[in-house]
Scaffold this motif. Structure first.
Motif, short mmCIF file in Angstrom:
data_model
loop_
_atom_site.label_atom_id
_atom_site.label_comp_id
_atom_site.label_asym_id
_atom_site.label_seq_id
_atom_site.Cartn_x
_atom_site.Cartn_y
_atom_site.Cartn_z
N ALA A 3 0.83 -1.20 0.00
CA ALA A 3 0.00 0.00 0.00
C ALA A 3 0.87 1.25 0.00
O ALA A 3 0.57 2.23 -0.70
CB ALA A 3 -0.93 -0.01 1.21
N ALA A 4 1.94 1.24 0.78
CA ALA A 4 2.83 2.41 0.82
C ALA A 4 3.47 2.65 -0.54
O ALA A 4 3.55 3.79 -1.01
CB ALA A 4 3.90 2.19 1.88
N LEU A 5 3.92 1.58 -1.19
CA LEU A 5 4.53 1.72 -2.51
C LEU A 5 3.53 2.25 -3.52
O LEU A 5 3.81 3.17 -4.29
CB LEU A 5 5.09 0.37 -2.96
N ALA A 6 2.32 1.68 -3.52
CA ALA A 6 1.31 2.07 -4.49
C ALA A 6 0.92 3.53 -4.33
O ALA A 6 0.79 4.27 -5.32
CB ALA A 6 0.08 1.17 -4.36
N LEU A 7 0.73 3.97 -3.10
CA LEU A 7 0.32 5.36 -2.86
C LEU A 7 1.48 6.32 -3.03
O LEU A 7 1.30 7.46 -3.48
CB LEU A 7 -0.31 5.51 -1.48
N GLY A 8 2.68 5.88 -2.68
CA GLY A 8 3.85 6.71 -2.89
C GLY A 8 4.07 7.00 -4.36
O GLY A 8 4.52 8.09 -4.74
N LYS A 10 1.86 7.61 -6.41
CA LYS A 10 0.92 8.65 -6.82
C LYS A 10 1.20 9.99 -6.14
O LYS A 10 0.41 10.92 -6.23
CB LYS A 10 -0.52 8.21 -6.52
N GLY A 11 2.32 10.06 -5.43
CA GLY A 11 2.73 11.32 -4.84
C GLY A 11 2.34 11.51 -3.40
O GLY A 11 2.68 12.54 -2.80
N TYR A 12 1.68 10.53 -2.77
CA TYR A 12 1.31 10.66 -1.36
C TYR A 12 2.54 10.44 -0.48
O TYR A 12 3.38 9.60 -0.78
CB TYR A 12 0.23 9.64 -0.99
N ARG A 13 2.60 11.20 0.60
CA ARG A 13 3.65 10.99 1.58
C ARG A 13 3.12 10.04 2.64
O ARG A 13 2.09 10.29 3.27
CB ARG A 13 4.10 12.31 2.21
N ILE A 14 3.84 8.94 2.86
CA ILE A 14 3.38 7.85 3.70
C ILE A 14 4.33 7.65 4.88
O ILE A 14 5.55 7.61 4.71
CB ILE A 14 3.32 6.53 2.90
N THR A 15 3.76 7.55 6.07
CA THR A 15 4.53 7.15 7.25
C THR A 15 4.02 5.79 7.71
O THR A 15 2.84 5.63 8.01
CB THR A 15 4.37 8.16 8.40
N ASP A 297 -5.55 -5.30 -2.86
CA ASP A 297 -6.10 -4.18 -2.08
C ASP A 297 -5.32 -2.90 -2.35
O ASP A 297 -5.90 -1.84 -2.60
CB ASP A 297 -6.04 -4.48 -0.58
N ALA A 298 -4.00 -3.01 -2.27
CA ALA A 298 -3.15 -1.83 -2.44
C ALA A 298 -3.33 -1.22 -3.82
O ALA A 298 -3.42 0.01 -3.97
CB ALA A 298 -1.69 -2.22 -2.21
N ALA A 299 -3.37 -2.08 -4.83
CA ALA A 299 -3.49 -1.58 -6.21
C ALA A 299 -4.84 -0.90 -6.44
O ALA A 299 -4.91 0.15 -7.09
CB ALA A 299 -3.28 -2.72 -7.20
N VAL A 300 -5.92 -1.50 -5.94
CA VAL A 300 -7.24 -0.93 -6.13
C VAL A 300 -7.36 0.40 -5.39
O VAL A 300 -7.88 1.40 -5.93
CB VAL A 300 -8.34 -1.91 -5.67
N LEU A 301 -6.87 0.44 -4.17
CA LEU A 301 -6.93 1.67 -3.40
C LEU A 301 -6.19 2.79 -4.11
O LEU A 301 -6.69 3.92 -4.24
CB LEU A 301 -6.34 1.44 -2.01
N ALA A 302 -4.99 2.49 -4.60
CA ALA A 302 -4.21 3.51 -5.30
C ALA A 302 -4.89 3.96 -6.58
O ALA A 302 -4.87 5.16 -6.92
CB ALA A 302 -2.81 2.97 -5.60
N ALA A 303 -5.52 3.02 -7.30
CA ALA A 303 -6.18 3.39 -8.55
C ALA A 303 -7.36 4.31 -8.31
O ALA A 303 -7.65 5.20 -9.13
CB ALA A 303 -6.65 2.12 -9.28
N LEU A 304 -8.06 4.14 -7.20
CA LEU A 304 -9.26 4.92 -6.93
C LEU A 304 -8.96 6.30 -6.34
O LEU A 304 -9.76 7.23 -6.48
CB LEU A 304 -10.19 4.16 -5.98
N LEU A 305 -7.83 6.42 -5.68
CA LEU A 305 -7.49 7.71 -5.07
C LEU A 305 -7.04 8.71 -6.14
O LEU A 305 -6.37 8.34 -7.10
CB LEU A 305 -6.38 7.53 -4.04
#
Length: 384
Positions: A3-8, A10-15, A297-305
């Motif tokens: 999830a961190a990789l997928a959202l990262g 897209k430019g999100y900062r993840i902790t 899960d990670a891929a779908v979440l990133a695609a929808l955001l």
């Protein structure tokens, strides 16, 4: 990490707040089927994983005490060539972590736990603690990837306990050079017995063999990797076909864990909080899809955001709600299929004979087609 990789990306900062000092799990094998491996390919991990994973061409199914396979299933994707990988969890974790941390958008904090969480008008406020420090973290949203006993799932109002279906898994790693050509071959082997089954396949680029033996258990011991006494498997080994018996005897040590699952979460998302992986849908390993579902899960979440620079509170909420709808139906089907295999795998007598005959009649391609709904799934594109 997925999830961190997928959202990262897209430019999100993840902790990432990771409770363990070292999150990698040495000694646990994973099967990453085409429905998940195509995601890893899209994330640019093909080269890294090709060096450490094995891509078996088939699944061979045998009876516990008989050496010859009565059925085989082709497991290479017929859709777009995505591989079916078998590898160690620790190896996959390192590959994901390396890519996520290299992105510059992900920070990993080992040894931290979540103490409390509050949703606010602007996002979430988290109280986190380590051995020597406490910190309040303000964020736009929180993703619960905190496993079977997820605290975030409880925050979303689902306090149901885990189910105890009555099985335990014994796992071991055996140096490949100590095994036969049959054992070292690039294939996944499934041995079905009464109230037991075994799975083995090569990992670590073929250097080791991952063996898992499942047996009935009335216990409820905690722990992911408690030590197992090989003497408790003597009766199973004695009844096994020679190749399987030899492999079990060669095990240098055994780690044991009690299998648990639970129906998918009542809510996958609420406001600015969302669940992924075992936190949302802990399932039995009898379909080998736990890791694959977390990657999906990670891929779908990133695609929808939306992209990070367009991530308003309203947009995040809508994306989380859509994610919950899409994932709920699919993971429920997978969870039910894994539960069904818990019965099918462990039949005896005439029922086992009928099972084996029906599986054999399907043939390699028919077996693969039977699971096309699972393996041929592909992640949505951004915004879909």
């Amino acid at each position: 990490m997925a999830a961190a990789l997928a959202l990262g990306r897209k430019g999100y900062r993840i902790t990432i707040l990771e409770r363990r000092d070292d999150a990698a799990e040495a000694g646990a094998g994973l099967q990453i089927s085409p429905n998940a491996s195509h995601i890893l390919l899209n994330w640019g991990l093909a080269g890294q994983l090709a060096e450490i994973a094995v891509a078996p061409a088939e699944l061979a199914i045998r009876r516990w005490s008989e050496p010859h396979a009565f059925a085989r299933m082709a497991i290479v994707s017929a859709k777009d060539g995505a591989p079916h990988w078998v590898l160690l969890r620790a190896d996959l974790h390192r590959a994901l972590a390396s890519a996520a941390l290299a992105s510059g958008h992900v920070e990993l904090r080992n040894g931290w736990t979540l103490e409390s969480l509050r949703q606010t008008a602007d996002g979430v406020s988290i109280d986190a603690a380590s051995a020597n420090h406490r910190q309040k973290i303000e964020a736009a949203a929180v993703i619960g990837a905190d496993g079977q006993r997820s605290r975030l799932r409880q925050h979303l109002g689902d306090a149901r306990d885990l189910d105890l279906p009555g099985w335990e898994a014994w796992r071991t790693l055996i140096p490949a050079e100590k095994t036969s050509d049959f054992i070292r071959a690039a294939a996944t082997n499934l041995w079905l017995g009464r109230d037991s089954h075994a799975v083995h396949y090569p990992v670590s680029a073929g250097k080791r063999i991952n063996l898992v033996v499942i047996r009935r258990s009335a216990g409820d011991a905690e722990g992911w990797s408690r030590s197992g006494d090989a003497g408790q498997l003597q009766d199973l080994a004695a009844a096994a076909a020679p190749a399987l018996r030899e492999l079990m005897v060669q095990a240098p040590e055994w780690s044991v864990w009690t299998l648990r699952d639970r129906a998918p979460a009542l809510k996958f998302a609420l406001g600015r909080a969302v669940l992924v992986g075992d936190a949302a849908h802990p399932m039995l390993p009898f379909l080998a899809q736990g890791g694959a579902m977390a990657i999906e899960d990670a891929a779908v979440l990133a695609a929808l955001l939306p992209p990070a620079d367009a991530a308003s509170g309203e947009a995040l909420g809508k994306a989380f709600s859509r994610y919950a709808t899409l994932r709920g139906s699919r993971v429920t089907r997978v969870w039910k299929a894994a539960r069904s295999n818990a019965i099918t795998y462990h039949l005896s007598g005439p029922l086992a004979w009928l099972r084996d005959m029906r599986i054999a009649q399907l043939g390699p391609d028919g077996m693969r087609q039977r699971y096309s709904w699972l393996y041929d799934w592909r992640a949505p594109r951004d915004g879909r």
